[in-house]
Write a protein that holds these residues in place. Structure first.
Motif, PDB file in Angstrom:
ATOM      1  N   LYS A   1       6.535   7.447  15.502  1.00 36.04           N
ATOM      2  CA  LYS A   1       5.741   8.710  14.887  1.00 36.04           C
ATOM      3  C   LYS A   1       5.577   8.647  13.346  1.00 36.04           C
ATOM      4  O   LYS A   1       4.764   9.487  13.015  1.00 36.04           O
ATOM      5  N   ILE A   2       6.442   7.931  12.844  1.00 35.94           N
ATOM      6  CA  ILE A   2       6.329   7.957  11.358  1.00 35.94           C
ATOM      7  C   ILE A   2       5.643   6.649  10.742  1.00 35.94           C
ATOM      8  O   ILE A   2       5.323   6.884   9.505  1.00 35.94           O
ATOM      9  N   GLU A   3       5.794   5.600  11.431  1.00 35.53           N
ATOM     10  CA  GLU A   3       5.410   4.302  10.702  1.00 35.53           C
ATOM     11  C   GLU A   3       3.978   4.274  10.853  1.00 35.53           C
ATOM     12  O   GLU A   3       3.279   4.506  12.134  1.00 35.53           O
ATOM     13  N   PRO A   4       2.946   3.845   9.762  1.00 37.81           N
ATOM     14  CA  PRO A   4       1.624   3.509   9.829  1.00 37.81           C
ATOM     15  C   PRO A   4       1.516   2.280  11.112  1.00 37.81           C
ATOM     16  O   PRO A   4       0.442   2.433  11.645  1.00 37.81           O
ATOM     17  N   ASP A   5       2.483   1.347  11.096  1.00 39.12           N
ATOM     18  CA  ASP A   5       2.312   0.292  12.094  1.00 39.12           C
ATOM     19  C   ASP A   5       3.596   0.200  12.305  1.00 39.12           C
ATOM     20  O   ASP A   5       4.717  -0.466  11.626  1.00 39.12           O
ATOM     21  N   PRO A   6       4.288   0.559  13.588  1.00 40.03           N
ATOM     22  CA  PRO A   6       5.521   0.546  14.012  1.00 40.03           C
ATOM     23  C   PRO A   6       6.061  -0.988  14.225  1.00 40.03           C
ATOM     24  O   PRO A   6       7.323  -1.124  13.980  1.00 40.03           O
TER      25      PRO A   6
END
Length: 226
Positions: free
Chosen positions: A202-207
């Motif tokens: 949900k919060i990472e540009p690239d998990p």
């Protein structure tokens, strides 16, 4: 009085657990099937779902996925087995916590209250904090990324608040289990790992290449960015 939806196909378990949770102060609606549970979920204002995984026709995993796709209502799953595959599959479907049957109603009540507490306002911090394009507001209990609101379950939000409250500090899985889930048994560390995985999505540009939540192998997790 918290409004609880109990989805459990075993008649005796459903009736006894619903009555017990009512005595503990919960307003309980119950359903014997996943289909009926989803109907009640849509028709009623539900604050938390207690969901058996082993349901007829539509199993609990599918019910969990559908409820999670519809919003962020917390889900505590009931599983007849403590097998890793069942628990992990349930967590990956979107559950916030789990208990293994047979279980005492007081234990279910404790897990319900622990999950609901995660959505309580965090009064320790009264201003929004910005980390790159991520903004965490501890007073309003809201999160935005790149100006867009990020919908989170109470568990995901509490985990983010816990990690971001000590930037740069490594928090062990045991610490996170105790502070976020209120569990003390380290064997439940899969709760932490799955929670971090969902939060990263949900919060990472690239998990796959996390900026905000880094894994410190052998220890736990650290909140960045670095």
């Amino acid at each position: 009085m918290p409004r609880i939806l109990l989805i459990e196909d075993d008649h005796s378990v459903r009736i006894s657990l619903a009555k017990a949770l009512g005595r503990y102060g919960h307003d309980v609606a119950s359903a014997p099937t996943g289909e009926e549970g989803l109907r009640l979920f849509v028709e009623h204002s539900t604050e938390l779902v207690v969901l058996d995984l082993m349901l007829p026709t539509m199993d609990g995993f599918e019910v969990c996925r559908r409820i999670r796709a519809a919003g962020t209502v917390p889900i505590v799953m009931l599983t007849a087995r403590g097998d890793d595959i069942d628990v992990v599959s349930g967590l990956e479907a979107g559950a916030d916590d789990y208990v293994v049957k047979p279980v005492e109603p007081r234990v279910v009540d404790a897990r319900i209250r622990a999950v609901l507490r995660r959505g309580a306002p965090d009064r320790a911090g009264r201003s929004a904090t910005t980390y790159g394009d991520l903004v965490v507001d501890r007073l309003s209990m809201t999160v935005t990324r790149a100006g867009q609101h990020v919908a989170m379950t109470p568990t995901e939000l509490r985990l983010l608040l816990e990690l971001s409250g000590s930037p740069g500090q490594v928090l062990s899985r045991q610490q996170l289990l105790e502070s976020v889930w209120e569990h003390s048994y380290l064997g439940d560390s899969r709760l932490v790992d799955n929670g971090v995985q969902r939060l990263r999505a949900k919060i990472e540009p690239d998990p796959a290449a996390p900026v905000f939540i880094q894994t410190v192998r052998g220890f736990g997790y650290r909140f960045g960015p670095v």
